[in-house]
Write an enzyme that holds these catalytic residues in place. Structure first.
Site, PDB file in Angstrom:
ATOM      1  N   LYS A 169      -5.524  11.273  11.811  1.00  0.00           N
ATOM      2  CA  LYS A 169      -4.654  10.322  12.341  1.00  0.00           C
ATOM      3  C   LYS A 169      -3.772  10.416  13.626  1.00  0.00           C
ATOM      4  CE  LYS A 169      -2.143   6.779  11.332  1.00  0.00           C
ATOM      5  NZ  LYS A 169      -0.698   6.303  12.407  1.00  0.00           N
TER       6      LYS A 169
ATOM      7  N   ARG B  90       2.096  11.871   5.005  1.00  0.00           N
ATOM      8  CA  ARG B  90       3.542  12.360   3.950  1.00  0.00           C
ATOM      9  C   ARG B  90       2.870  13.036   2.481  1.00  0.00           C
ATOM     10  NH1 ARG B  90       8.632   9.022   6.379  1.00  0.00           N
ATOM     11  NH2 ARG B  90       6.413   7.037   5.783  1.00  0.00           N
TER      12      ARG B  90
ATOM     13  N   THR C 210       2.625  -3.860   9.223  1.00  0.00           N
ATOM     14  CA  THR C 210       3.192  -4.113   7.198  1.00  0.00           C
ATOM     15  C   THR C 210       5.214  -3.948   7.065  1.00  0.00           C
ATOM     16  OG1 THR C 210       2.730  -1.723   7.017  1.00  0.00           O
ATOM     17  CG2 THR C 210       1.022  -2.883   6.473  1.00  0.00           C
TER      18      THR C 210
ATOM     19  N   ASP D 263      -2.107  -6.816  25.517  1.00  0.00           N
ATOM     20  CA  ASP D 263      -1.808  -6.741  27.035  1.00  0.00           C
ATOM     21  C   ASP D 263      -3.034  -7.285  27.305  1.00  0.00           C
ATOM     22  OD1 ASP D 263      -0.533  -6.086  29.356  1.00  0.00           O
ATOM     23  OD2 ASP D 263      -0.123  -3.958  29.086  1.00  0.00           O
TER      24      ASP D 263
ATOM     25  N   ASP E 158      -4.183   6.103  17.229  1.00  0.00           N
ATOM     26  CA  ASP E 158      -3.745   5.030  17.007  1.00  0.00           C
ATOM     27  C   ASP E 158      -2.428   4.229  17.860  1.00  0.00           C
ATOM     28  OD1 ASP E 158      -1.951   2.513  14.955  1.00  0.00           O
ATOM     29  OD2 ASP E 158      -1.609   4.474  13.708  1.00  0.00           O
TER      30      ASP E 158
ATOM     31  N   LYS F 297      -2.538   1.291  18.929  1.00  0.00           N
ATOM     32  CA  LYS F 297      -1.774  -0.171  18.918  1.00  0.00           C
ATOM     33  C   LYS F 297      -1.807  -1.250  20.046  1.00  0.00           C
ATOM     34  CE  LYS F 297      -0.053   0.435  14.407  1.00  0.00           C
ATOM     35  NZ  LYS F 297       0.362   1.360  13.728  1.00  0.00           N
TER      36      LYS F 297
HETATM   37  O1  C5P Z   1       3.678   9.217   5.735  1.00  0.00           O
HETATM   38  P1  C5P Z   1       2.597   8.257   5.168  1.00  0.00           P
HETATM   39  O2  C5P Z   1       1.551   8.252   4.747  1.00  0.00           O
HETATM   40  O3  C5P Z   1       3.758   7.221   5.286  1.00  0.00           O
HETATM   41  O4  C5P Z   1       2.134   7.089   7.068  1.00  0.00           O
HETATM   42  C1  C5P Z   1       1.475   5.985   7.604  1.00  0.00           C
HETATM   43  C2  C5P Z   1       1.041   6.346   8.352  1.00  0.00           C
HETATM   44  O5  C5P Z   1       0.428   5.092   8.682  1.00  0.00           O
HETATM   45  C3  C5P Z   1       1.308   6.614   9.694  1.00  0.00           C
HETATM   46  O6  C5P Z   1       0.853   7.455  10.542  1.00  0.00           O
HETATM   47  C4  C5P Z   1       1.539   4.663   9.858  1.00  0.00           C
HETATM   48  O7  C5P Z   1       2.617   5.021  10.873  1.00  0.00           O
HETATM   49  C5  C5P Z   1       0.816   4.624   9.778  1.00  0.00           C
HETATM   50  N1  C5P Z   1       1.011   3.221   9.491  1.00  0.00           N
HETATM   51  C6  C5P Z   1       1.670   2.638   8.835  1.00  0.00           C
HETATM   52  N2  C5P Z   1       1.507   1.102   8.506  1.00  0.00           N
HETATM   53  C7  C5P Z   1       0.840   0.697   9.281  1.00  0.00           C
HETATM   54  C8  C5P Z   1       0.199   0.634  10.241  1.00  0.00           C
HETATM   55  C9  C5P Z   1       0.542   2.322  10.683  1.00  0.00           C
HETATM   56  O8  C5P Z   1       1.644   3.461   7.772  1.00  0.00           O
HETATM   57  N3  C5P Z   1       0.689  -1.422   8.614  1.00  0.00           N
END
Ligand code: C5P
Length: 235
Positions: free
Chosen positions: A31, A213, A121, A63, A58, A60
């Site tokens: 992603k 992460r 979220t 517009d 991603d 998002k």
């Molecule tokens: O490091 P981690 O597993 O928390 O990363 C989650 C990824 O998913 C990040 O790129 C974050 O921007 C994305 N994301 C999220 N919650 C959302 C939409 C996207 O954590 N609702």
């Protein structure tokens, strides 16, 4: 499109990305978010695709319909596998996004899947009610946006694992539920408030998981990826 765990490449530069990817000897589903895309531009997508990986871009988008349609036409030409918009942009914007993708997909290639962000979220129910003036529960708003996305012809939504089952009941099993906030049990939750393990996500209606992460900051990233993959279902 496969259902491999999607690895969030939240890195600041191309160099970091390819240092990370060079440790793997298999095709991945990655992603790419705003940070990397705005820094490196469309060329990073082409380079990742040339290595045989699937890409969820991603960005998002949100517009007016005509602008989103034109932007999507361009993104389809990049050969990405999944793109997204905010459902709050409305059904005409979502339909326009789909048209743009169809127009931009090269002959003989598959149109990128289009999914919608419902409520971020990071948005709390209180914030949604007070700032957006939406007088329902967060779950009802998420379900409303998921239904709107489905009626507009979209392929699915990005949502929390905790919302995936309810969305499945309303929009069906085939409707994509792409869920971030995934952690291995015992791992750090970082800034995510509501986290779930890959196996919990599988049992609770996620069709795809996004893992950042828990993989990218592991001591052994390949091992962490394979652990996630095994818990997710060994795909
Ligand atoms: O490091 P981690 O597993 O928390 O990363 C989650 C990824 O998913 C990040 O790129 C974050 O921007 C994305 N994301 C999220 N919650 C959302 C939409 C996207 O954590 N609702």
């Amino acid at each position: 499109m496969t259902n491999k765990p999607m690895i969030a490449l939240d890195f600041p530069s191309e160099e970091n990305v390819f240092n990370f990817l060079s440790q793997f000897h298999e095709p991945l589903f990655v992603k790419v978010g705003l940070e990397l895309y705005l820094q490196e531009g469309p060329s990073i997508i082409k380079k990742i695709k040339e290595q045989g990986h699937e890409v969820f871009l991603d960005l998002k988008l949100h517009d007016i319909p005509n602008t989103v349609k034109s932007a999507m036409r361009g993104l389809a030409k990049l050969g990405v596998d999944v793109v997204n918009v905010h459902a709050a942009g409305g059904s005409s914007m979502m339909k326009a996004a789909l048209e743009g993708l169809q127009e931009g997909t090269p002959a003989g290639k598959k149109r990128p899947a289009l999914i919608a962000v419902t409520q971020l979220t990071s948005t709390s129910e209180e914030q949604m009610q007070q700032e957006q003036k939406i007088a329902t529960t967060l779950e009802e708003s998420v379900l409303n946006y998921a239904k709107l996305a489905k009626e507009s012809g979209l392929d699915g939504v990005v949502c929390s694992v905790l919302e995936a089952k309810a969305i499945e009941e309303v929009c069906g099993k085939d409707f994509l539920k792409v869920t971030p906030g995934i952690r291995l049990s015992g791992g750090a939750s970082h800034d995510q408030k509501r986290v779930a393990t890959p196996s919990f996500a599988k049992e609770n209606g996620s069709t795809h998981i996004v893992v950042g992460r828990a993989i990218t900051q592991a001591d052994d990233v390949v091992e962490a990826y394979h652990t996630v993959q095994a818990q997710w279902g060994g795909q």
